[in-house]
Design a protein around this motif. Sequence first.
Motif, mmCIF file in Angstrom:
data_model
loop_
_atom_site.group_PDB
_atom_site.id
_atom_site.type_symbol
_atom_site.label_atom_id
_atom_site.label_comp_id
_atom_site.label_asym_id
_atom_site.label_seq_id
_atom_site.Cartn_x
_atom_site.Cartn_y
_atom_site.Cartn_z
ATOM 1 N N GLN A 109 34.731 33.629 35.415
ATOM 2 C CA GLN A 109 35.411 32.650 36.261
ATOM 3 C C GLN A 109 35.586 31.328 35.529
ATOM 4 O O GLN A 109 36.580 30.648 35.697
ATOM 5 C CB GLN A 109 34.614 32.416 37.543
ATOM 6 C CG GLN A 109 34.818 33.533 38.543
ATOM 7 C CD GLN A 109 34.045 33.257 39.809
ATOM 8 O OE1 GLN A 109 32.813 33.173 39.799
ATOM 9 N NE2 GLN A 109 34.747 33.109 40.902
ATOM 10 N N SER A 110 34.617 30.989 34.696
ATOM 11 C CA SER A 110 34.700 29.710 34.004
ATOM 12 C C SER A 110 35.835 29.691 32.986
ATOM 13 O O SER A 110 36.314 28.635 32.616
ATOM 14 C CB SER A 110 33.371 29.357 33.324
ATOM 15 O OG SER A 110 33.285 29.972 32.062
ATOM 16 N N VAL A 111 36.262 30.857 32.499
ATOM 17 C CA VAL A 111 37.429 30.849 31.617
ATOM 18 C C VAL A 111 38.711 31.121 32.405
ATOM 19 O O VAL A 111 39.770 31.310 31.816
ATOM 20 C CB VAL A 111 37.309 31.846 30.435
ATOM 21 C CG1 VAL A 111 36.095 31.536 29.583
ATOM 22 C CG2 VAL A 111 37.277 33.283 30.909
ATOM 23 N N GLY A 112 38.593 31.133 33.713
ATOM 24 C CA GLY A 112 39.791 31.202 34.551
ATOM 25 C C GLY A 112 40.195 32.594 34.987
ATOM 26 O O GLY A 112 41.281 32.780 35.519
ATOM 27 N N LEU A 113 39.345 33.594 34.763
ATOM 28 C CA LEU A 113 39.704 34.943 35.206
ATOM 29 C C LEU A 113 39.484 35.063 36.710
ATOM 30 O O LEU A 113 38.513 34.530 37.242
ATOM 31 C CB LEU A 113 38.854 35.993 34.481
ATOM 32 C CG LEU A 113 39.057 36.056 32.974
ATOM 33 C CD1 LEU A 113 38.132 37.088 32.354
ATOM 34 C CD2 LEU A 113 40.502 36.387 32.657
ATOM 35 N N ARG A 114 40.406 35.771 37.361
ATOM 36 C CA ARG A 114 40.267 35.979 38.805
ATOM 37 C C ARG A 114 39.472 37.260 39.021
ATOM 38 O O ARG A 114 40.028 38.359 39.064
ATOM 39 C CB ARG A 114 41.640 36.032 39.468
ATOM 40 C CG ARG A 114 42.328 34.698 39.365
ATOM 41 C CD ARG A 114 43.714 34.663 39.923
ATOM 42 N NE ARG A 114 44.321 33.395 39.537
ATOM 43 C CZ ARG A 114 44.167 32.253 40.217
ATOM 44 N NH1 ARG A 114 43.488 32.222 41.335
ATOM 45 N NH2 ARG A 114 44.700 31.145 39.764
#
Lengths: 287, 298
Positions: B181-186
């Motif tokens: 999540q911190s790298v923007g993955l949903r």
Amino acid sequence: MTWRQGESSPCLPFSLSPCRLKCMLKLNNIEVVYSDVILVLRGVSLEVGDGQIVALLGANGAGKTTALKAISGLLRTELGQVTRGSIEFDGARLDRLGPEDIVERGIVQVLEGRRLFAHLTTEENLITGALSRRNGASVKRDLEMVYDYFPRLRDLRGRVSGYLSGGEQQMVVIGRALMAHPKVMLLDEPSLGLAPLIVEEIFQVIKKINQQEKTSLLLVEQIAQAALGIADYGYVMESGRVVLDGPADKLRDNEDIKEFYLGLTQLGERKSYREVKHYKRRKRWLG
Amino acid sequence: MNWDLFPQFLATGLLTGGIYALIALGLVLIYKSSRVFNFAQGHILMLGAFVAWWFTENLGWSIWLAFGATIGVAVLVGLLIERLALRPLIGQPILATVMMTLALSQVLQGAVILFFGANQRSLPMMFPLQPVILGDVRLKLNLVLAFGMAMLGFLLFVLFFRYTRWGLAMRAAAEDHQLAQSVGLRVPRIFGLAWAIASVVAIVGGVLLASISGVETNLAIIALKAFPAVLFGGLESIPGAIIGGLTVGVIESLVGGLPQDAAFRALHLGDIAPYVFMLLVLLVRPDGLFGLKRIERI
Ligand SMILES: Nc1ncnc2c1ncn2[C@@H]1O[C@H](COP(=O)(O)OP(=O)(O)OP(=O)(O)O)[C@@H](O)[C@H]1O
Ligand SMILES: [Mg+2]
């Protein structure tokens, strides 16, 4: 230098504010609660100006990581919540968004403790940083950019990242954040557990990234001198509050900070910043 | 055992094992990405067989058209199950998800009987029935081709997992949800994808099996073969799924092929043996044969 007491902190005098030109990121008096009961941030305000490096300092447990997670939205993955105040980025409210949306808007947090996808290779780790971006086309170019900042990673691109050295891992996590083209990078203790020489190297690259990519940085650190060495502005937190802030060069010369961070008084015991502050207040009264 | 028959049993075991491997792959995929053990995997497979039958019977489609359409249905079923049943449970204790997938298995069973009836049906053959003779071993061509399809499905998945953006996102999320999540993955979308793929592989396995042995609600029980396969191979290991699946197929076939008197035959030793074997493996290697080693570096 602006002194603050508790929550009723005065507004920053305009000339001293980190947002002299344009404010990128602004925390307005935020309060954070974990699991509905544990109050951890008690009214924190801070600002990061466009293109600036802002250091966020403070002892263990002061709430620095919590502040970063409040910004990046990762708080909600740990049952934390911003219960008061607001977080603004580029003029819009952030505190209602999920972490994925916040990354898409241009804020990436580099988590504490060199968190990697340990079974993926160095290069795969880097590419995950670009997955949130819609256009996959420039991934190759971005990898080259990261390898230019961290030449050592070029030779390690095919290695399983879990087996890299601590310094190399730190380079991977910073590089991975860079792959998202963030406007603001939130860096949590990049020096943790690394040898001084590597810390020096990494801080130089951070400065370079800031200058070349125009990335604003909010840098959480325990090694205050190193952080203030590259920062424009600094905040000091204690027990969930900002207790001191000012331009980095002023903070660097500040005797209290030295005393607090070097950690030892003449009696050889650790002092809380609060005590230092009392001492300082008394000094001012008496003086 | 009659040793002359050994190659024959071995080969037959491998062929059925291929389908177990495919079903095991679905289990591993869901567990790996979301730490949910899907007890309804066999029921999804059974549902697929009935849906394919319905397409051929009521719409008059050819088996291959029905097969393709059923794969489409599988994607929907997987996405729906994840969205409606599992996503609300994210962050809940593991027991909640176990109960949910058990409940799902019952709901699917009920739904199939309600819509399609409980009668046994048959699918048109997908492959010709001629025998294939390799030295001493006689195999049925349809089994060989079904095995080939299963392995092809497995291979396609591995290529997807290794070489695509979505595959990379799945591998990343499988390691650390918060970091992903911190790298923007949903991450919830990635769970949905895992369920969709797991349903597809289950249903491919289901249609292959059903075209060989018929469509019936008992097909769901086949998942009981995949459970020892994944535990044996390691819950999070994709190579483990294939090796586990093949091993279970072979053990079942070899033990089933032992000369036994009637009393023993009633015990269905062939069905039990994979479990006994799995227990032995787990005693020695609690994470399964290929369980992921955590990389620890201080
Ligand atoms: N998920 C959580 N649930 C409950 N309390 C938490 C949680 N995370 C942190 N805390 C508490 O919040 C306080 C601040 O923690 P935080 O991690 O923000 O401090 P920090 O300044 O980053 O410290 P360090 O320098 O040790 O990393 C600590 O007292 C900690 O115990
Ligand atoms: Mg911290």
